[in-house]
Design a protein around this motif. Structure first.
Motif, PDB file in Angstrom:
ATOM      1  N   GLN A  71    -122.858  51.750 -17.446  1.00  0.00           N
ATOM      2  CA  GLN A  71    -122.775  53.214 -17.528  1.00  0.00           C
ATOM      3  C   GLN A  71    -121.355  53.721 -17.742  1.00  0.00           C
ATOM      4  OE1 GLN A  71    -123.592  51.225 -15.158  1.00  0.00           O
ATOM      5  NE2 GLN A  71    -125.127  52.018 -13.752  1.00  0.00           N
ATOM      6  N   GLU A  72    -120.343  52.887 -17.451  1.00  0.00           N
ATOM      7  CA  GLU A  72    -118.978  53.419 -17.459  1.00  0.00           C
ATOM      8  C   GLU A  72    -118.487  53.667 -18.888  1.00  0.00           C
ATOM      9  OE1 GLU A  72    -116.684  50.349 -15.528  1.00  0.00           O
ATOM     10  OE2 GLU A  72    -116.946  48.985 -17.207  1.00  0.00           O
ATOM     11  N   LEU A  73    -117.549  54.632 -19.015  1.00  0.00           N
ATOM     12  CA  LEU A  73    -116.959  54.914 -20.323  1.00  0.00           C
ATOM     13  C   LEU A  73    -115.959  53.839 -20.689  1.00  0.00           C
ATOM     14  CD1 LEU A  73    -116.199  58.745 -20.400  1.00  0.00           C
ATOM     15  CD2 LEU A  73    -117.762  57.452 -21.860  1.00  0.00           C
ATOM     16  N   THR A  74    -115.162  53.448 -19.694  1.00  0.00           N
ATOM     17  CA  THR A  74    -114.184  52.373 -19.876  1.00  0.00           C
ATOM     18  C   THR A  74    -114.091  51.648 -18.537  1.00  0.00           C
ATOM     19  OG1 THR A  74    -111.876  51.861 -20.400  1.00  0.00           O
ATOM     20  CG2 THR A  74    -112.274  53.964 -19.322  1.00  0.00           C
ATOM     21  N   THR A  75    -113.332  50.537 -18.474  1.00  0.00           N
ATOM     22  CA  THR A  75    -113.201  49.819 -17.208  1.00  0.00           C
ATOM     23  C   THR A  75    -112.626  50.774 -16.168  1.00  0.00           C
ATOM     24  OG1 THR A  75    -112.632  47.946 -18.585  1.00  0.00           O
ATOM     25  CG2 THR A  75    -112.364  47.665 -16.222  1.00  0.00           C
ATOM     26  N   GLU A  76    -113.407  51.006 -15.101  1.00  0.00           N
ATOM     27  CA  GLU A  76    -113.000  52.098 -14.214  1.00  0.00           C
ATOM     28  C   GLU A  76    -112.046  51.694 -13.099  1.00  0.00           C
ATOM     29  OE1 GLU A  76    -116.754  53.800 -13.242  1.00  0.00           O
ATOM     30  OE2 GLU A  76    -116.857  54.854 -15.152  1.00  0.00           O
ATOM     31  N   GLY A  77    -112.226  50.534 -12.543  1.00  0.00           N
ATOM     32  CA  GLY A  77    -111.331  50.121 -11.453  1.00  0.00           C
ATOM     33  C   GLY A  77    -111.024  48.654 -11.608  1.00  0.00           C
ATOM     34  N   GLY A  78    -110.195  48.142 -10.705  1.00  0.00           N
ATOM     35  CA  GLY A  78    -109.887  46.719 -10.756  1.00  0.00           C
ATOM     36  C   GLY A  78    -111.020  45.908 -10.140  1.00  0.00           C
ATOM     37  N   LEU A  79    -110.945  44.605 -10.317  1.00  0.00           N
ATOM     38  CA  LEU A  79    -111.943  43.702  -9.716  1.00  0.00           C
ATOM     39  C   LEU A  79    -111.787  43.695  -8.209  1.00  0.00           C
ATOM     40  CD1 LEU A  79    -111.568  40.410 -11.774  1.00  0.00           C
ATOM     41  CD2 LEU A  79    -113.694  41.667 -11.482  1.00  0.00           C
ATOM     42  N   ASP A  80    -112.896  43.648  -7.493  1.00  0.00           N
ATOM     43  CA  ASP A  80    -112.782  43.412  -6.060  1.00  0.00           C
ATOM     44  C   ASP A  80    -112.801  41.895  -5.860  1.00  0.00           C
ATOM     45  OD1 ASP A  80    -112.710  43.343  -3.395  1.00  0.00           O
ATOM     46  OD2 ASP A  80    -114.547  44.492  -3.045  1.00  0.00           O
ATOM     47  N   VAL A  81    -111.631  41.315  -5.930  1.00  0.00           N
ATOM     48  CA  VAL A  81    -111.540  39.850  -5.853  1.00  0.00           C
ATOM     49  C   VAL A  81    -111.931  39.375  -4.458  1.00  0.00           C
ATOM     50  CG1 VAL A  81    -110.026  37.864  -6.262  1.00  0.00           C
ATOM     51  CG2 VAL A  81    -109.621  39.979  -7.504  1.00  0.00           C
ATOM     52  N   THR A  82    -111.560  40.150  -3.450  1.00  0.00           N
ATOM     53  CA  THR A  82    -111.788  39.704  -2.064  1.00  0.00           C
ATOM     54  C   THR A  82    -113.275  39.469  -1.782  1.00  0.00           C
ATOM     55  OG1 THR A  82    -111.805  41.985  -1.362  1.00  0.00           O
ATOM     56  CG2 THR A  82    -109.731  40.834  -1.089  1.00  0.00           C
ATOM     57  N   SER A  83    -114.137  40.297  -2.372  1.00  0.00           N
ATOM     58  CA  SER A  83    -115.561  40.145  -2.049  1.00  0.00           C
ATOM     59  C   SER A  83    -116.289  39.215  -3.023  1.00  0.00           C
ATOM     60  CB  SER A  83    -116.234  41.519  -2.029  1.00  0.00           C
ATOM     61  OG  SER A  83    -116.305  42.006  -3.347  1.00  0.00           O
ATOM     62  N   GLN A  84    -115.561  38.739  -4.060  1.00  0.00           N
ATOM     63  CA  GLN A  84    -116.257  37.878  -5.046  1.00  0.00           C
ATOM     64  C   GLN A  84    -115.496  36.582  -5.261  1.00  0.00           C
ATOM     65  OE1 GLN A  84    -117.751  40.361  -8.600  1.00  0.00           O
ATOM     66  NE2 GLN A  84    -115.901  41.408  -7.950  1.00  0.00           N
ATOM     67  N   LYS A  85    -114.778  36.185  -4.220  1.00  0.00           N
ATOM     68  CA  LYS A  85    -113.890  35.025  -4.368  1.00  0.00           C
ATOM     69  C   LYS A  85    -114.598  33.787  -4.928  1.00  0.00           C
ATOM     70  CE  LYS A  85    -110.121  35.001  -1.094  1.00  0.00           C
ATOM     71  NZ  LYS A  85    -109.807  34.650   0.281  1.00  0.00           N
ATOM     72  N   LYS A  86    -115.773  33.500  -4.373  1.00  0.00           N
ATOM     73  CA  LYS A  86    -116.463  32.265  -4.724  1.00  0.00           C
ATOM     74  C   LYS A  86    -116.826  32.261  -6.212  1.00  0.00           C
ATOM     75  CE  LYS A  86    -119.709  29.387  -2.363  1.00  0.00           C
ATOM     76  NZ  LYS A  86    -120.836  29.416  -1.450  1.00  0.00           N
ATOM     77  N   MET A  87    -117.440  33.373  -6.646  1.00  0.00           N
ATOM     78  CA  MET A  87    -117.896  33.455  -8.033  1.00  0.00           C
ATOM     79  C   MET A  87    -116.697  33.427  -8.997  1.00  0.00           C
ATOM     80  SD  MET A  87    -118.094  35.763 -10.693  1.00  0.00           S
ATOM     81  CE  MET A  87    -118.042  37.435 -10.108  1.00  0.00           C
ATOM     82  N   LEU A  88    -115.638  34.185  -8.643  1.00  0.00           N
ATOM     83  CA  LEU A  88    -114.476  34.237  -9.533  1.00  0.00           C
ATOM     84  C   LEU A  88    -113.752  32.889  -9.575  1.00  0.00           C
ATOM     85  CD1 LEU A  88    -113.205  37.825  -8.640  1.00  0.00           C
ATOM     86  CD2 LEU A  88    -114.169  37.091 -10.825  1.00  0.00           C
ATOM     87  N   ALA A  89    -113.685  32.223  -8.401  1.00  0.00           N
ATOM     88  CA  ALA A  89    -113.016  30.909  -8.363  1.00  0.00           C
ATOM     89  C   ALA A  89    -113.751  29.931  -9.278  1.00  0.00           C
ATOM     90  CB  ALA A  89    -112.986  30.381  -6.938  1.00  0.00           C
ATOM     91  N   LYS A  90    -115.081  30.037  -9.282  1.00  0.00           N
ATOM     92  CA  LYS A  90    -115.896  29.149 -10.122  1.00  0.00           C
ATOM     93  C   LYS A  90    -115.597  29.411 -11.608  1.00  0.00           C
ATOM     94  CE  LYS A  90    -120.589  27.943  -9.591  1.00  0.00           C
ATOM     95  NZ  LYS A  90    -121.871  28.320  -9.022  1.00  0.00           N
ATOM     96  N   THR A  91    -115.509  30.707 -11.952  1.00  0.00           N
ATOM     97  CA  THR A  91    -115.229  31.063 -13.351  1.00  0.00           C
ATOM     98  C   THR A  91    -113.833  30.578 -13.750  1.00  0.00           C
ATOM     99  OG1 THR A  91    -116.569  33.018 -12.984  1.00  0.00           O
ATOM    100  CG2 THR A  91    -115.258  32.994 -14.997  1.00  0.00           C
ATOM    101  N   ILE A  92    -112.859  30.794 -12.855  1.00  0.00           N
ATOM    102  CA  ILE A  92    -111.486  30.348 -13.154  1.00  0.00           C
ATOM    103  C   ILE A  92    -111.475  28.836 -13.370  1.00  0.00           C
ATOM    104  CG2 ILE A  92    -109.181  30.053 -12.113  1.00  0.00           C
ATOM    105  CD1 ILE A  92    -109.569  32.824 -10.819  1.00  0.00           C
ATOM    106  N   ASP A  93    -112.222  28.140 -12.542  1.00  0.00           N
ATOM    107  CA  ASP A  93    -112.261  26.685 -12.638  1.00  0.00           C
ATOM    108  C   ASP A  93    -112.843  26.232 -13.979  1.00  0.00           C
ATOM    109  OD1 ASP A  93    -111.686  24.278 -11.328  1.00  0.00           O
ATOM    110  OD2 ASP A  93    -113.859  23.925 -11.180  1.00  0.00           O
TER     111      ASP A  93
END
Ligand code: PXP
Length: 398
Positions: free
Chosen positions: A252-274
């Motif tokens: 729904q957003e027009l553009t990227t509205e805020g930054g990533l909430d890294v703290t609450s998605q650490k596991k998923m983001l770490a997997k993607t980074i890996d």
């Protein structure tokens, strides 16, 4: 004369900001009044420096830094040549990492100390000669490092241009023009040092065909901005852009509205980074200027963070803009000190960019909308050059 910085070190995960070290080495040369001399710095691992240490100094094991003055040990007639070369400084990144931990310093500060130490050896200082020589060298080191802290930056912050909105115009008619691939080439010819595109899940602007062609045509650096979703991750792994920037993405957003909430998605983001790391793709996380997000980004192995400048750009009073700016400056410093490479972007305009570009810790700005909007009136080439002039001037006066 340029400072040549090269790596014989596997830097896939390496968070070394080469531009910053080159800038610091350049400032050291200026402080020593030898800025017209060339200097070569080579980053190696413990194995390579052990070999050099054994071969040239008959000493066992790794060391932190070795200096090889130009023409030293080579044909002595070389020293007669009218070439202003100081020589080579070789640094073991493995040892620098251990020492940084031991002395509770950032890796960049440790490497800066080693460059200073190596440079003084090239200039004839030698702490091994006597206690007096050791004190003289130590004092000079301290003097240079103190001056360096106060020295002004002269290197330009990089400018990467987001060409999504060229594609937005194309998609308005569903045709083939204007082409973001052509736009990227014009941006590069005007001096941009990178191209950014966001391949969104809903393909509202950039299309799969665009990223495929851009991968082949971009000569500087292709940064693929993306949400961490399965389909786009698999496209990125196949495409192998020079880097990816992970952003939160809502349909729904027009553009990227805020930054990533890294703290609450650490596991998923770490997997993607890996996954990206295994494919040789460095990852940047787009985050708000918030210390918790920076720490989390560092913990899960991001190479870069891109600090969201939206609140600073959108501030409606001078006071709040100043507050937002100070927050960005402090968070960029913190990110840089823990070893992250720092980019910034979102909402930057011809009015708000200069202050951000003047921050020494920020390596690159990612700007799209303001440049594409101006391009409608001035042409893209001129719009890029106008922004580059602002970025360049900010570097000169900071
Ligand atoms: N950085 C990120 C992560 C973004 O999502 C965007 C917008 O696509 C930008 C930078 C560029 O922002 P703007 O178009 O406002 O300059």
């Amino acid at each position: 004369m340029p400072v040549d910085l090269s790596f014989h070190y596997n830097c896939q995960d390496c968070r070394i900001n080469s531009r910053l070290l080159q800038r610091r080495a350049g400032a050291l040369l200026r402080e020593c009044r030898i800025a017209d001399h060339g200097l070569s710095i080579l980053m190696v691992d413990d194995q390579e420096i052990s070999w050099l240490n054994d071969h040239y100094r008959h000493k066992n094991g790794p060391t932190n830094v070795l200096s090889f003055p130009f023409a030293d040990g080579a044909d002595s007639s070389l020293s007669m040549l009218p070439v202003k070369e100081l020589g080579d400084i070789v640094i073991s990144v493995d040892t620098a990492l251990r020492e940084a931990k031991e002395f509770n310093q950032s890796l960049h500060d440790r490497l800066t100390w080693l460059i200073t130490h190596g440079l003084l050896h090239l200039l004839g200082y030698d702490h091994e000669l006597s206690d007096t020589d050791a004190i003289i060298m130590q004092d000079k080191e301290q003097e240079l490092l103190t001056k360096l802290q106060h020295s002004r930056s002269t290197a330009m912050t990089h400018l990467a241009i987001n060409v999504d909105h060229i594609a937005t115009i194309r998609q308005a008619r569903g045709g083939v023009e204007p082409d973001p691939v052509t736009a990227a080439a014009i941006c590069e010819m005007a001096g941009a040092t990178g191209i950014v595109v966001h391949l969104r899940e809903d393909r509202r602007h950039i299309q799969d065909r665009d990223v495929r062609l851009l991968r082949q045509t971009v000569k500087t650096k292709l940064n693929l901005e993306m949400g961490a979703n399965k389909e786009i991750i698999s496209i990125a792994l196949d495409l192998k852009p020079d880097m990816v920037t992970l952003v939160p993405e809502k349909r729904q957003e027009l553009t990227t509205e805020g930054g990533l909430d890294v703290t609450s998605q650490k596991k998923m983001l770490a997997k993607t980074i890996d996954k990206m790391r295994k494919a040789g793709i460095p990852v940047s996380l787009f985050v708000d200027p918030d210390t918790r997000q920076i720490k989390a980004a560092h913990e899960i192995g991001a190479t870069f963070v891109e600090i969201h400048t939206g609140r600073y750009c959108d501030a409606t009073s001078e006071k709040s803009r100043e507050q937002e700016f100070q927050t960005i400056a402090a968070i960029a410093e913190e990110a840089y000190q823990i070893g992250l490479r720092v980019y910034a972007g979102h909402g930057l305009s011809y009015q708000t960019t200069a202050r951000i570009a003047a921050l020494d810790t920020i390596e690159e700005l990612s700007i799209g909308h303001a440049i594409i909007a101006r391009a409608a009136f001035t042409g893209l080439d001129q719009a890029v050059r106008d922004m580059l002039a602002i970025v360049q001037e900010a570097g000169r006066i900071s």
